[in-house]
Design a protein around this motif. Structure first.
Motif, PDB file in Angstrom:
ATOM      1  N   ILE A  27     -37.088  17.695 -10.312  1.00 11.78           N
ATOM      2  CA  ILE A  27     -37.399  16.270 -10.477  1.00 11.78           C
ATOM      3  C   ILE A  27     -38.130  16.033 -11.797  1.00 11.78           C
ATOM      4  O   ILE A  27     -37.795  15.113 -12.558  1.00 11.78           O
ATOM      5  N   ASP A  28     -39.123  16.868 -12.086  1.00  8.18           N
ATOM      6  CA  ASP A  28     -39.863  16.736 -13.344  1.00  8.18           C
ATOM      7  C   ASP A  28     -38.944  16.959 -14.541  1.00  8.18           C
ATOM      8  O   ASP A  28     -39.034  16.242 -15.553  1.00  8.18           O
ATOM      9  N   LEU A  29     -38.063  17.944 -14.419  1.00  8.24           N
ATOM     10  CA  LEU A  29     -37.138  18.260 -15.508  1.00  8.24           C
ATOM     11  C   LEU A  29     -36.177  17.104 -15.767  1.00  8.24           C
ATOM     12  O   LEU A  29     -35.967  16.694 -16.913  1.00  8.24           O
ATOM     13  N   PHE A  30     -35.597  16.549 -14.696  1.00  6.53           N
ATOM     14  CA  PHE A  30     -34.636  15.462 -14.861  1.00  6.53           C
ATOM     15  C   PHE A  30     -35.301  14.207 -15.427  1.00  6.53           C
ATOM     16  O   PHE A  30     -34.694  13.470 -16.205  1.00  6.53           O
ATOM     17  N   SER A  31     -36.550  13.949 -15.028  1.00  8.01           N
ATOM     18  CA  SER A  31     -37.238  12.748 -15.521  1.00  8.01           C
ATOM     19  C   SER A  31     -37.575  12.871 -17.006  1.00  8.01           C
ATOM     20  O   SER A  31     -37.627  11.871 -17.725  1.00  8.01           O
ATOM     21  N   LYS A  32     -37.768  14.107 -17.487  1.00  6.37           N
ATOM     22  CA  LYS A  32     -38.132  14.313 -18.896  1.00  6.37           C
ATOM     23  C   LYS A  32     -36.910  14.504 -19.789  1.00  6.37           C
ATOM     24  O   LYS A  32     -36.829  13.934 -20.874  1.00  6.37           O
ATOM     25  N   ARG A  33     -35.960  15.313 -19.323  1.00  6.19           N
ATOM     26  CA  ARG A  33     -34.837  15.699 -20.184  1.00  6.19           C
ATOM     27  C   ARG A  33     -33.480  15.243 -19.662  1.00  6.19           C
ATOM     28  O   ARG A  33     -32.460  15.478 -20.311  1.00  6.19           O
ATOM     29  N   GLY A  34     -33.454  14.611 -18.502  1.00 11.08           N
ATOM     30  CA  GLY A  34     -32.173  14.248 -17.923  1.00 11.08           C
ATOM     31  C   GLY A  34     -31.487  15.469 -17.335  1.00 11.08           C
ATOM     32  O   GLY A  34     -32.027  16.576 -17.333  1.00 11.08           O
ATOM     33  N   MET A  35     -30.260  15.279 -16.861  1.00 15.87           N
ATOM     34  CA  MET A  35     -29.551  16.375 -16.199  1.00 15.87           C
ATOM     35  C   MET A  35     -28.803  17.272 -17.185  1.00 15.87           C
ATOM     36  O   MET A  35     -28.186  18.264 -16.784  1.00 15.87           O
ATOM     37  N   ASP A  36     -28.868  16.945 -18.488  1.00 15.24           N
ATOM     38  CA  ASP A  36     -28.205  17.780 -19.493  1.00 15.24           C
ATOM     39  C   ASP A  36     -28.730  19.210 -19.489  1.00 15.24           C
ATOM     40  O   ASP A  36     -28.027  20.137 -19.902  1.00 15.24           O
ATOM     41  N   SER A  37     -29.963  19.384 -19.038  1.00 17.05           N
ATOM     42  CA  SER A  37     -30.562  20.723 -19.030  1.00 17.05           C
ATOM     43  C   SER A  37     -29.808  21.681 -18.111  1.00 17.05           C
ATOM     44  O   SER A  37     -29.939  22.902 -18.238  1.00 17.05           O
ATOM     45  N   LEU A  38     -28.996  21.144 -17.190  1.00 17.58           N
ATOM     46  CA  LEU A  38     -28.229  22.008 -16.292  1.00 17.58           C
ATOM     47  C   LEU A  38     -27.117  22.756 -17.026  1.00 17.58           C
ATOM     48  O   LEU A  38     -26.531  23.690 -16.484  1.00 17.58           O
ATOM     49  N   CYS A  39     -26.829  22.336 -18.265  1.00 17.72           N
ATOM     50  CA  CYS A  39     -25.836  23.058 -19.074  1.00 17.72           C
ATOM     51  C   CYS A  39     -26.257  24.502 -19.319  1.00 17.72           C
ATOM     52  O   CYS A  39     -25.417  25.366 -19.588  1.00 17.72           O
ATOM     53  N   ASP A  40     -27.565  24.753 -19.263  1.00 19.64           N
ATOM     54  CA  ASP A  40     -28.079  26.096 -19.546  1.00 19.64           C
ATOM     55  C   ASP A  40     -27.909  27.056 -18.372  1.00 19.64           C
ATOM     56  O   ASP A  40     -28.178  28.247 -18.506  1.00 19.64           O
ATOM     57  N   VAL A  41     -27.487  26.535 -17.221  1.00 16.04           N
ATOM     58  CA  VAL A  41     -27.420  27.351 -16.012  1.00 16.04           C
ATOM     59  C   VAL A  41     -26.051  28.022 -15.901  1.00 16.04           C
ATOM     60  O   VAL A  41     -25.018  27.361 -16.004  1.00 16.04           O
ATOM     61  N   ASP A  42     -26.056  29.331 -15.706  1.00 13.37           N
ATOM     62  CA  ASP A  42     -24.819  30.053 -15.422  1.00 13.37           C
ATOM     63  C   ASP A  42     -24.668  30.103 -13.909  1.00 13.37           C
ATOM     64  O   ASP A  42     -25.384  30.823 -13.213  1.00 13.37           O
ATOM     65  N   GLY A  43     -23.746  29.300 -13.409  1.00 13.15           N
ATOM     66  CA  GLY A  43     -23.561  29.252 -11.967  1.00 13.15           C
ATOM     67  C   GLY A  43     -22.309  28.492 -11.591  1.00 13.15           C
ATOM     68  O   GLY A  43     -21.703  27.796 -12.408  1.00 13.15           O
ATOM     69  N   ALA A  44     -21.922  28.634 -10.341  1.00 11.98           N
ATOM     70  CA  ALA A  44     -20.808  27.884  -9.760  1.00 11.98           C
ATOM     71  C   ALA A  44     -21.368  27.257  -8.491  1.00 11.98           C
ATOM     72  O   ALA A  44     -21.355  27.877  -7.425  1.00 11.98           O
ATOM     73  N   PHE A  45     -21.895  26.036  -8.605  1.00 17.66           N
ATOM     74  CA  PHE A  45     -22.680  25.497  -7.503  1.00 17.66           C
ATOM     75  C   PHE A  45     -22.629  23.974  -7.455  1.00 17.66           C
ATOM     76  O   PHE A  45     -22.285  23.301  -8.429  1.00 17.66           O
ATOM     77  N   LEU A  46     -22.988  23.448  -6.276  1.00 20.34           N
ATOM     78  CA  LEU A  46     -23.205  22.026  -6.051  1.00 20.34           C
ATOM     79  C   LEU A  46     -24.691  21.805  -5.828  1.00 20.34           C
ATOM     80  O   LEU A  46     -25.369  22.654  -5.239  1.00 20.34           O
ATOM     81  N   LEU A  47     -25.179  20.659  -6.287  1.00 19.56           N
ATOM     82  CA  LEU A  47     -26.600  20.335  -6.131  1.00 19.56           C
ATOM     83  C   LEU A  47     -26.747  18.895  -5.665  1.00 19.56           C
ATOM     84  O   LEU A  47     -26.038  17.998  -6.138  1.00 19.56           O
ATOM     85  N   ALA A  48     -27.664  18.672  -4.724  1.00 21.37           N
ATOM     86  CA  ALA A  48     -28.064  17.327  -4.316  1.00 21.37           C
ATOM     87  C   ALA A  48     -29.587  17.300  -4.266  1.00 21.37           C
ATOM     88  O   ALA A  48     -30.219  18.228  -3.745  1.00 21.37           O
ATOM     89  N   LEU A  49     -30.173  16.245  -4.814  1.00 21.50           N
ATOM     90  CA  LEU A  49     -31.632  16.161  -4.926  1.00 21.50           C
ATOM     91  C   LEU A  49     -32.051  14.701  -4.832  1.00 21.50           C
ATOM     92  O   LEU A  49     -31.356  13.814  -5.341  1.00 21.50           O
ATOM     93  N   TYR A  50     -33.189  14.460  -4.171  1.00 28.11           N
ATOM     94  CA  TYR A  50     -33.703  13.088  -4.102  1.00 28.11           C
ATOM     95  C   TYR A  50     -35.137  13.049  -4.609  1.00 28.11           C
ATOM     96  O   TYR A  50     -35.985  13.845  -4.190  1.00 28.11           O
ATOM     97  N   ASP A  51     -35.383  12.111  -5.534  1.00 27.95           N
ATOM     98  CA  ASP A  51     -36.719  11.879  -6.092  1.00 27.95           C
ATOM     99  C   ASP A  51     -37.325  10.690  -5.346  1.00 27.95           C
ATOM    100  O   ASP A  51     -37.015   9.535  -5.627  1.00 27.95           O
TER     101      ASP A  51
END
Length: 560
Positions: free
Chosen positions: A56-80
Motif C-alpha cells: 500500500i505504501d509503495l503503490f501510494s508513492k510510486r504507483g504500480m509500475d514498481s511491480l515491473c521489478d518483480v520476477d514472477g507469474a502471479f495474480l495480486l489483489a489488494l485493498y487500501d
C-alpha cells in the motif's frame, strides 16, 4: 514462493469483500527493485499483513509500475482501507486469467468467470465467439467468452477508486538493444547464461519436481538443466504405444537413462479405447479446446502418488528458439553478419522450404479453416470471415508471445489443475529470455544444412554434451494429431452423440448434415479429427455450464 489463494472478491464504494487484505496466486521468485523491498522481505518471512501495508505504501508513492521489478507469474489483489482503493494485477508471465465485471460502481473479480454471473449462464455466452473457441483461439485481448465479463491482460493493473476503475499497462515486451554477435555461438553462450540464471532463481528448494517429458529437445533441455543444478526430478512421459506417428517413448527412455533420472510412463493408447478419454461430464468454466485434457488428468493422478505438486515442461521452447512464420530469403540474410550470408545462401540452394498448399479462399480466413469447413454451417463460415483476425496465426514473434501468455485454453488447464492442487511452472518463460528471443536473427532460428532445414539450432547447440547426440540432432516432429485420429476412428459413435444434437448445432456453428456425412467417411473423419475433438471439448464446456444453470434452478425451486 508459491501462493495458492483462490482469487475472488468485490470492491464497492463502501467496503471490500475479500477473505484477506492481500491475496496472491502463483509464483514470486525475486524482486529486482533497488528500493521499497520491504514487501518482498515480509512475504519471505510469511508476514502477509506487513507485506500488504508495504505494498500500500509503495503503490501510494510510486504507483504500480514498481511491480515491473518483480520476477514472477502471479495474480495480486489488494485493498487500501485508508484511501478506499482496490488494486488488481496480473503479471506479464502469469498464464492464469483474472476476470472482472464492473456494474453500477461495483467491481467483482475472480479466477472463475462463472462466479461473476447469476442465473442463466448460457445466456451470457458471446455466441459470435463460440466459433473462435472451436478453433482453440482467443477472444479479443481483454474480453472473455461471456458478455460483460472481461479479462485483465498479462502485464496490466486495475485500480478501483470512488466507484470507478482505471486499467493500465504496467509491463511491456520490448526489443532491447543487446550484443549483435558475429556468429551463432555468441547467442548460444548468452542463452546458456540466461537459462542457468533463470533456473537457479526459480528452483531453490529441495522439493521434487515433475517434468513432463515428450522426448523432444525442449522438455529434454528442461530436464537436463534441473538435473544439472541439483533439483530432484522425476520424468513423466505419455507413451503412445502402437501409434508410431506419435510415439517418442524410445527417445524419452534414452534421455532419462543418459541423465540418470527416474522415468514414469503413462500408457495412452489403451485409454483411447475407452469412451471416458473424452468425458462429457467434465466440469469446465472456460473452454478447453484440446484433446489432451485426459492425459493431464492422468499425469496429475500419477505425480500425486509421488507427493509432487509442481510440474514443468518445455513449453515456450518453440517460441524462444524456433522459426518465425515464413519470410523471404532476403529477410533471412539481412539479419546475419555479411561473412555468413554466402554460406547460408549456398546451403539453402535446393533445400525445400515448402509447406502444404492450402486453398486461398480458406487460407485467407484461417490456416486452420481446411479442418473445419466440412462441418460448419454456411452462417458460421461467413462469421469466420468476419472474425478472421481472431482466427489467424500471429504476424510476428512479439504477437506470438503475447498470444501464448494470454491463451484461454492454457488458463483453463491451469485453473482445473489448481483445483487438484497441481501447479504448472514454465521455466523457459522468463522476461529476459523472451526479450532475448525477440532479437535472435531470423536465420539462427532455422538453418539449412545438408539439404534440410534444421529448427532451433541455438537450443541444439546449447545442449551438446548435455543430452544424447541423437536427441540434439533429431530433426523431425512426431505427429501429435495421430492420437486424435486414433480416438475419432475408434469412437465415432461418441463424437456423433456429442455433436449431432448439441448446443453447437443449436447455435448454428455445426451443420448436423455435414457432420453426419463427414463421420460416415473414415478417411474424412481422420482428416478432421483435431477439429472434431476441439468442437467436442467446447460442447462439453457448454453442457457443463448448462448443468450449473439446472442446479441453480433446482435449488431455487426447492427454496420456494
Amino acid at each position: 514462493m508459491r501462493y495458492d489463494t483462490k482469487m475472488r472478491g468485490e470492491f464497492t464504494p463502501d467496503f471490500p469483500v475479500m477473505k484477506k487484505n492481500l491475496m496472491l496466486n502463483g509464483f514470486i521468485w525475486e524482486n529486482d527493485g533497488k528500493v521499497n523491498n520491504e514487501w518482498f522481505q515480509g512475504l519471505l518471512k510469511e508476514r502477509e499483513s506487513e507485506a500488504a501495508q508495504d505494498f500500500i505504501d509503495l503503490f501510494s508513492k510510486r504507483g504500480m509500475d514498481s511491480l515491473c521489478d518483480v520476477d514472477g507469474a502471479f495474480l495480486l489483489a489488494l485493498y487500501d482501507q485508508y484511501r478506499g482503493r482496490g488494486y488488481l494485477y496480473r503479471s506479464l508471465l502469469c498464464k492464469t486469467s483474472l476476470y472482472y465485471r464492473f456494474d453500477n460502481g461495483k467491481l467483482k473479480w475472480s479466477m472463475n468467470p462463472v462466479d461473476l454471473l447469476n442465473n442463466n449462464i448460457l445466456d451470457h455466452i458471446q455466441t459470435e465467439l463460440l466459433l473462435v473457441a472451436c478453433f482453440n483461439n482467443n477472444p479479443p485481448n481483454n474480453e472473455s467468452f461471456f458478455q460483460d465479463v472481461y479479462r485483465l491482460p498479462p502485464g496490466y493493473s486495475l485500480t478501483y477508486m470512488n466507484g470507478d476503475i482505471k486499467i493500465e499497462q504496467i509491463e511491456k515486451l520490448e526489443v532491447k538493444k543487446g550484443n549483435q554477435y558475429r556468429s551463432i555461438w555468441g547467442y548460444v553462450e548468452e542463452a546458456n547464461e540466461l537459462v542457468d540464471k533463470t533456473f537457479k532463481r526459480r528452483f531453490t528448494s529441495n522439493d521434487t519436481v515433475a517434468v513432463q517429458l515428450s522426448g523432444g529437445i525442449d522438455s529434454a533441455s528442461v530436464l537436463s538443466r534441473l538435473k544439472h543444478i541439483g533439483v530432484p526430478v522425476i520424468a513423466f512421459h505419455w507413451s503412445f504405444k502402437g501409434i508410431d506417428a506419435g510415439d517418442e517413448t524410445s527417445d524419452a527412455r534414452l534421455i532419462t537413462e543418459y541423465l540418470d533420472v527416474p522415468l514414469k510412463e503413462i500408457e495412452v493408447s489403451t485409454v483411447l479405447k475407452h469412451k471416458n478419454y473424452i468425458d462429457q461430464n467434465w466440469k469446465f468454466f472456460t473452454p478447453y479446446g484440446h484433446s489432451f485434457y485426459k492425459l493431464f488428468e492422468l499425469t496429475a493422478q500419477k505425480i500425486k502418488e509421488y507427493n509432487i505438486d509442481t510440474v514443468t515442461n518445455g513449453h515456450f521452447g518453440d517460441h524462444i528458439f524456433g522459426p518465425l512464420p515464413d519470410i523471404s530469403m532476403n529477410n533471412h540474410l539481412r539479419t546475419i553478419p555479411i561473412r555468413e550470408r554466402f554460406k547460408y545462401w549456398f546451403e539453402s540452394i535446393g533445400t525445400d522450404r515448402s509447406s502444404p498448399a492450402l486453398e486461398k479462399e480458406w487460407e485467407e480466413i484461417s490456416p486452420k479453416m481446411f479442418l473445419y469447413k466440412d462441418i460448419l454451417t454456411n452462417k458460421s463460415i461467413e462469421l469466420a470471415r468476419s472474425k478472421s483476425e481472431l482466427l489467424r496465426f500471429p504476424k510476428n514473434m512479439k504477437e506470438a508471445f503475447l498470444e501464448i501468455l494470454n491463451h484461454e485454453t492454457e488458463s483453463s488447464l491451469q485453473s482445473n489443475l489448481f483445483e487438484k492442487n497441481i501447479h504448472m511452472m514454465y521455466p523457459l518463460a522468463s522476461r529476459e529470455l523472451i526479450e532475448f528471443a525477440l532479437r535472435i536473427p531470423y536465420a539462427y532460428r532455422n538453418i539449412p544444412t545438408g539439404g534440410i532445414w534444421v529448427d532451433k539450432p541455438i537450443l541444439r547447440l546449447m545442449n551438446m554434451g548435455r543430452l544424447p547426440s541423437k536427441i540434439v540432432s533429431k530433426n523431425y516432429n512426431y505427429n501429435m494429431g495421430a492420437l486424435d485420429e486414433q480416438y475419432v476412428i475408434q469412437n465415432i459413435g461418441q463424437v456423433k452423440l456429442l455433436l449431432e444434437d448439441s448446443f453447437l448445432t443449436q447455435y448454428k456453428i455445426i451443420d448436423p448434415d455435414k457432420l453426419r456425412k463427414a463421420l460416415e467417411n473414415k478417411k474424412m473423419a481422420a482428416k478432421l479429427a483435431t477439429s472434431l475433438i476441439s468442437c467436442c471439448m467446447v460442447e462439453i464446456w457448454l453442457r457443463s455450464l448448462h448443468r450449473i444453470d439446472v442446479k441453480k434452478l433446482t435449488k431455487e425451486e426447492q427454496h420456494v
